[in-house]
Design a protein around this motif. Structure first.
Motif, PDB file in Angstrom:
ATOM      1  N   ASN A 145     -29.893 -32.268   2.736  1.00 23.81           N
ATOM      2  CA  ASN A 145     -29.930 -31.048   1.922  1.00 23.81           C
ATOM      3  C   ASN A 145     -28.538 -30.440   1.763  1.00 23.81           C
ATOM      4  N   ILE A 146     -27.759 -30.469   2.857  1.00 26.18           N
ATOM      5  CA  ILE A 146     -26.394 -29.940   2.790  1.00 26.18           C
ATOM      6  C   ILE A 146     -25.561 -30.758   1.811  1.00 26.18           C
ATOM      7  N   LEU A 147     -25.625 -32.106   1.964  1.00 26.41           N
ATOM      8  CA  LEU A 147     -24.862 -32.981   1.075  1.00 26.41           C
ATOM      9  C   LEU A 147     -25.319 -32.840  -0.371  1.00 26.41           C
ATOM     10  N   TYR A 148     -26.614 -32.655  -0.542  1.00 23.78           N
ATOM     11  CA  TYR A 148     -27.176 -32.493  -1.888  1.00 23.78           C
ATOM     12  C   TYR A 148     -26.590 -31.252  -2.583  1.00 23.78           C
ATOM     13  N   ALA A 149     -26.543 -30.148  -1.841  1.00 21.65           N
ATOM     14  CA  ALA A 149     -25.991 -28.908  -2.401  1.00 21.65           C
ATOM     15  C   ALA A 149     -24.504 -29.062  -2.701  1.00 21.65           C
TER      16      ALA A 149
ATOM     17  N   GLY B 257     -35.490 -34.793   1.476  1.00 18.04           N
ATOM     18  CA  GLY B 257     -34.436 -35.222   2.397  1.00 18.04           C
ATOM     19  C   GLY B 257     -35.000 -35.814   3.665  1.00 18.04           C
ATOM     20  N   TYR B 258     -36.346 -35.891   3.805  1.00 19.64           N
ATOM     21  CA  TYR B 258     -36.978 -36.466   4.988  1.00 19.64           C
ATOM     22  C   TYR B 258     -36.972 -37.997   4.911  1.00 19.64           C
ATOM     23  N   THR B 259     -37.150 -38.598   6.066  1.00 13.95           N
ATOM     24  CA  THR B 259     -37.095 -40.065   6.150  1.00 13.95           C
ATOM     25  C   THR B 259     -38.435 -40.694   5.791  1.00 13.95           C
ATOM     26  N   ASP B 260     -38.361 -42.002   5.567  1.00  8.02           N
ATOM     27  CA  ASP B 260     -39.506 -42.790   5.108  1.00  8.02           C
ATOM     28  C   ASP B 260     -40.716 -42.635   6.020  1.00  8.02           C
ATOM     29  N   ASP B 261     -40.499 -42.709   7.345  1.00  4.30           N
ATOM     30  CA  ASP B 261     -41.627 -42.689   8.262  1.00  4.30           C
ATOM     31  C   ASP B 261     -42.350 -41.360   8.268  1.00  4.30           C
ATOM     32  N   ILE B 262     -41.586 -40.269   8.120  1.00  8.03           N
ATOM     33  CA  ILE B 262     -42.219 -38.945   8.110  1.00  8.03           C
ATOM     34  C   ILE B 262     -43.040 -38.769   6.843  1.00  8.03           C
TER      35      ILE B 262
ATOM     36  N   SER C 273     -34.545 -39.744  -3.309  1.00  5.51           N
ATOM     37  CA  SER C 273     -34.219 -39.351  -1.947  1.00  5.51           C
ATOM     38  C   SER C 273     -32.901 -38.587  -1.930  1.00  5.51           C
ATOM     39  N   LYS C 274     -32.888 -37.434  -1.242  1.00  5.60           N
ATOM     40  CA  LYS C 274     -31.659 -36.671  -1.076  1.00  5.60           C
ATOM     41  C   LYS C 274     -30.728 -37.406  -0.124  1.00  5.60           C
ATOM     42  N   PRO C 275     -29.448 -37.227  -0.279  1.00  2.77           N
ATOM     43  CA  PRO C 275     -28.760 -36.534  -1.375  1.00  2.77           C
ATOM     44  C   PRO C 275     -28.668 -37.440  -2.591  1.00  2.77           C
ATOM     45  N   VAL C 276     -29.179 -36.956  -3.685  1.00  3.07           N
ATOM     46  CA  VAL C 276     -29.123 -37.719  -4.919  1.00  3.07           C
ATOM     47  C   VAL C 276     -27.994 -37.150  -5.776  1.00  3.07           C
ATOM     48  N   SER C 277     -27.239 -38.021  -6.388  1.00  2.00           N
ATOM     49  CA  SER C 277     -26.119 -37.548  -7.203  1.00  2.00           C
ATOM     50  C   SER C 277     -26.640 -36.877  -8.466  1.00  2.00           C
ATOM     51  N   PRO C 278     -25.954 -35.878  -8.989  1.00  2.00           N
ATOM     52  CA  PRO C 278     -26.400 -35.193 -10.216  1.00  2.00           C
ATOM     53  C   PRO C 278     -26.610 -36.165 -11.366  1.00  2.00           C
ATOM     54  N   ASP C 279     -25.704 -37.178 -11.493  1.00  2.00           N
ATOM     55  CA  ASP C 279     -25.866 -38.160 -12.567  1.00  2.00           C
ATOM     56  C   ASP C 279     -27.230 -38.820 -12.511  1.00  2.00           C
ATOM     57  N   ILE C 280     -27.592 -39.285 -11.312  1.00  2.00           N
ATOM     58  CA  ILE C 280     -28.870 -39.989 -11.164  1.00  2.00           C
ATOM     59  C   ILE C 280     -30.034 -39.052 -11.397  1.00  2.00           C
TER      60      ILE C 280
END
Length: 867
Positions: free
Chosen positions: A512-516, A828-833, A848-855
């Motif tokens: 979430n931090i990286l996403y922001a 931003g949670y992992t696959d297993d959760i 899945s976060k962090p996703v780049s704005p372009d994508i």
């Protein structure tokens, strides 16, 4: 030839073509001291020529009946036709009455029946004497008749005396004939017993079943002799009785009720019992008067038995049974017959002993075979060496484990397995222990034929001979290589789990931090010009965010907690799309060469992870070629057959797509290859590598149901072979894996995001593009906002896990209101959760976060553009 023939002046000519018989006859004649000289001929023609040349040189001839060119009778007849007359005797093997009558009619003086055991040789001197005496008497008679003719008057005076003399001589001759007949009958009987012994010995050589052998023996004796009953009894040592187990002849119940004891009691003092506990033949030639037969006398006489002979049967000197013979003639068994029957009982005893030995040997052999089979088929490694360590025996498990064949190791020293991975001290301790007669236990690291090392847990023990001295050493071992590999896999799994727990623990907040940060950097970049000095700071922020994102994704990929979106794809197209990007991360002194299969190679995989695999392998190869080199990327089809290709472990049989990635770099040692996929393992300097590159490749390959294998040698470069299952994509329409444009936004979007920074940055980004954004910070508000603006909203972007209601529940309620609504899930949670919550379906869009704005923007365009 009117002179008297003295016994010691005999000149004998012997005609016998059998050298052994001739030698035996000559020896018997020499021993009898009857002759002055003897000449032996093997041909009747040579004998006739010799006699014809010296008519007065011989006064006795012995000839065999069966001769080459002519028979013995024909030789005698030819001599008579040539007026050569002297005592002649013929020998025969058959004892045929017609032959004997023909010989006597021809004027042959006597005959002799051969037997296979040479008993006739003892009769030969006696018969010769009788012939000489008879000839002498005939000559005397001729002389008397001549004297009668010349002196008839004188003879008349002595008529009475002469008649008396003749009568006496006639009576003597009559008695002699009777005795001779008895002797001949005895010879015939003895010959029959000798024939019996011969037949029994032939049966002994063929039959190895004791009871069957005894039945044949009893039948042979009865069929060839005048005996009424023959039976064999075996000792029952528990009951101290003799048990009849085989018989033949006139029985009809005699053996049913008899209970002969081997103890010194009344029932054990008859001929049978006495022969057992006295260990010698016992003969009763008059059952009626022999009181030792008292318990069975009446019954025996009732059956017609008048005489009985019993002979002990022994094994290893111990009496174990008896051979009993019954006759209806009193005084049946004479010394000669008893001697032959004793020999027969000895033959039978020897046969019993051989059968017993063979039976015991068979048991030992079967036990040895069973033990040998157990050892040979044992999964444990077994081999035996001599005292110097030279290999004498190995089992199949040894050859399978070491790759050496039996012929390759027999006679070789066990040091051919020495790996060098163990210290000399360890070997020394082992040798000291076993040479002192003790058992050694421990782990060994040995070397296979191909040089590969393997581990085993071994027990080595000395083997001793009958004298207690050490003769050899036995080693039994269990191959631990697979177990060690499993332990290594377990450790690897534990590492993966630890990394996964670490990654999973920080992934949500960090993503979430990286996403922001990524969104804000993108927004700033949109508002400044390319030449603005701030641009490099913005790009630095983006680069750092990207590195942080890749680090998180690598950790998640390694631990297989990264969410993937597997789709049918042509691996060749993926490589073509990313080839330009790969060339940007290598240096100018490195060349990338691709050799792609001529047909599409369809696999089911996540596109981003395939890109990540190729990028990480390229980065690894770049660092392994500090002075430049070549990277080769090849694709092909591979038909995997499990029974042939053992090297690929758990790969299932079938058709695969093989991705081969090679470089001409510095290569790796086997020690490095063993750890190359471990997390955080690196050979680079501190600060120049995280140790997650190849571990990420391993995790991504496995997460996409692939298999990876490394091949490398120091100085020879490295090759990675990656196997993906080939699928039949049918008529699937393949689209480009990259969307280049996201255009100008015009739609209304509902954004449900509980993380403030992510919600705010995404809202600003979407509105910056032109989208109308309705914001909700939890699931409940998202449902309320949708109900309020359902006619305007075209797309809902839902965080999967939110307070109140999660994204999936919100979506389920929204589609009840507006089934055609389009959606995009983000988390931003992992696959297993996410999988544990049961939120995602394969037909739903997810990022899945962090996703780049372009994508993000391209994905929104794609979703809104779908019909």
């Amino acid at each position: 030839m009117e002179n008297k023939i003295e016994e010691k002046s005999l000149s004998v000519i012997l005609v016998e073509d059998n050298k052994a018989d001739a030698k035996a006859l000559q020896a018997s004649l020499v021993k009898s001291k009857l002759m002055e000289k003897i000449e032996v001929f093997n041909s009747p023609l040579l004998a006739f020529e010799r006699i014809s040349a010296d008519r007065e040189g011989f006064n006795f001839m012995i000839t065999d009946y069966s001769l080459p060119f002519m028979t013995g009778l024909e030789l005698c007849k030819k001599l008579q036709e040539n007026n050569i007359s002297f005592p002649m005797m013929i020998m025969t093997d058959s004892g045929s009455e017609n032959l004997i009558v023909e010989a006597l009619n021809l004027g042959i003086d006597d005959y002799l029946i051969k037997d296979i055991h040479g008993e006739y040789l003892n009769l030969l001197p006696i018969i010769i004497k009788n012939v000489i005496n008879r000839h002498q008497k005939e000559r005397e008679k001729e002389l008397a008749e001549k004297l009668l003719h010349e002196k008839s008057l004188e003879l008349q005076r002595f008529t009475q005396t002469l008649e008396l003399t003749i009568d006496q001589r006639t009576e003597s001759l009559r008695k002699e004939i009777i005795e001779r007949k008895k002797a001949e009958e005895q010879i015939i009987r003895l010959n029959k017993f000798l024939i019996v012994r011969s037949e029994i010995n032939q049966i002994i050589n063929k039959i190895r079943n004791q009871e069957e052998l005894f039945n044949h023996i009893c039948k042979i004796i009865v069929d060839n002799t005048q005996l009424l009953l023959v039976w064999v009894g075996i000792m029952d040592f528990e009951e101290v009785l003799v048990r009849p187990i085989a018989h033949f002849g006139k029985d009809t119940g005699y053996l049913v009720d008899i209970a002969i004891s081997s103890r010194d009691i009344v029932e054990g003092r008859g001929p049978i019992g006495l022969s057992i506990h006295l260990d010698k033949p016992i003969i009763s030639n008059d059952i009626e008067k022999d009181y030792s037969n008292l318990p069975w006398r009446n019954k025996a006489l009732q059956f017609g038995y008048k005489s009985v002979a019993s002979f002990p049967l022994k094994i290893s000197g111990r009496v174990v049974g008896v051979l009993a013979l019954y006759s209806d003639i009193g005084t049946h068994f004479n010394d000669s017959e008893v001697e032959i029957l004793s020999a027969i009982s000895n033959d039978v005893s020897l046969a019993m002993e051989v059968i017993e030995i063979e039976k015991n040997n068979k048991k030992v052999y079967e036990k040895m075979e069973k033990l040998s089979s157990v050892v040979e088929q044992s999964p444990s490694i077994v081999f035996i060496t001599d005292k110097k360590g030279n290999i004498e025996y190995v089992n199949k498990a040894f050859t399978m484990s070491t790759q050496y064949t039996l012929n390759e190791v027999i006679g070789k020293n066990a040091r051919i397995l020495k790996s060098g991975a163990m210290s000399d001290k360890e070997y020394k301790n082992m040798w000291e222990k076993i040479t002192n007669g003790q058992e050694w236990n421990g782990e060994f690291c040995n070397k296979r034929k191909d040089g590969e090392l393997y581990w085993e847990y071994a027990t080595i023990a000395p083997l001793r001979g009958n004298d207690g001295e050490i003769t050899s050493y036995l080693k039994a071992a269990i191959d631990l290589t697979e177990r060690r590999q499993l332990e290594e896999q377990l450790r690897q799994s534990q590492k993966m789990e630890a990394i996964g727990q670490l990654a999973g623990g920080v992934a949500h907040d960090f993503n979430n931090i990286l996403y922001a940060i990524t969104n804000y950097a993108f927004l700033i970049k949109m508002d400044i010009k390319e030449e603005d000095p701030i641009m490099k700071f913005v790009e630095g922020i983006q680069s750092s965010s990207e590195r942080g994102s890749k680090l998180t994704q690598s950790m998640l990929a390694f631990s297989r907690k990264q969410i993937i979106n597997p789709i049918p794809m042509d691996l060749n197209n993926v490589i073509k799309d990313i080839e330009k990007m790969l060339k940007r991360i290598i240096r100018e002194d490195i060349t990338i060469k691709t050799n792609l299969f001529s047909e599409p190679l369809m696999i089911m995989a996540d596109n981003m992870q395939i890109d990540q695999i190729l990028m990480n392998l390229t980065t690894n190869s770049r660092d392994a070629m500090p002075h430049g080199g070549v990277i080769s990327i090849t694709t092909s089809k591979f038909n995997y057959v499990k029974d042939i290709e053992h090297i690929l472990g758990d790969l299932e049989t079938g058709m695969y797509v093989l991705l081969t990635f090679s470089d001409t770099g510095i290569g790796m040692t086997k020690e490095i290859q063993a750890k190359v996929f471990d997390p955080f393992f690196t050979t680079k300097e501190v600060g120049k590598g995280t140790g997650l590159g190849l571990s990420t490749v391993f995790g991504a390959v496995r997460q996409n149901n692939g298999h990876i294998k490394i091949y490398s040698e120091t100085g020879e470069g490295t090759t990675f072979k990656i196997y993906f299952l080939l699928i039949d994509a049918g008529n699937i329409e393949l689209k480009s894996t990259h969307v280049d444009l996201y255009g100008k936004g015009t739609a209304t979007i509902l954004l449900a995001e509980d993380e403030p920074a992510s919600r705010e940055s995404t809202t600003i980004l979407l509105r910056k593009i032109g989208y109308t954004v309705i914001v909700a910070e939890d699931g409940n508000k998202a449902v309320r906002e949708f109900k309020a603006h359902k006619d305007d909203i075209e797309l809902v972007i839902l965080d999967i896990i939110m307070p109140g209601k999660n994204g999936k529940i919100v979506y389920d309620e929204i589609i009840k209101i507006k089934p055609e609504i389009k959606s995009l899930f983000i988390s931003g949670y992992t696959d297993d959760i996410i999988a544990e919550k049961g939120i995602l379906r394969d037909d739903l869009n997810f990022l899945s976060k962090p996703v780049s704005p372009d994508i993000l923007l391209r994905t929104i365009v794609e979703i809104l553009g779908k019909k």
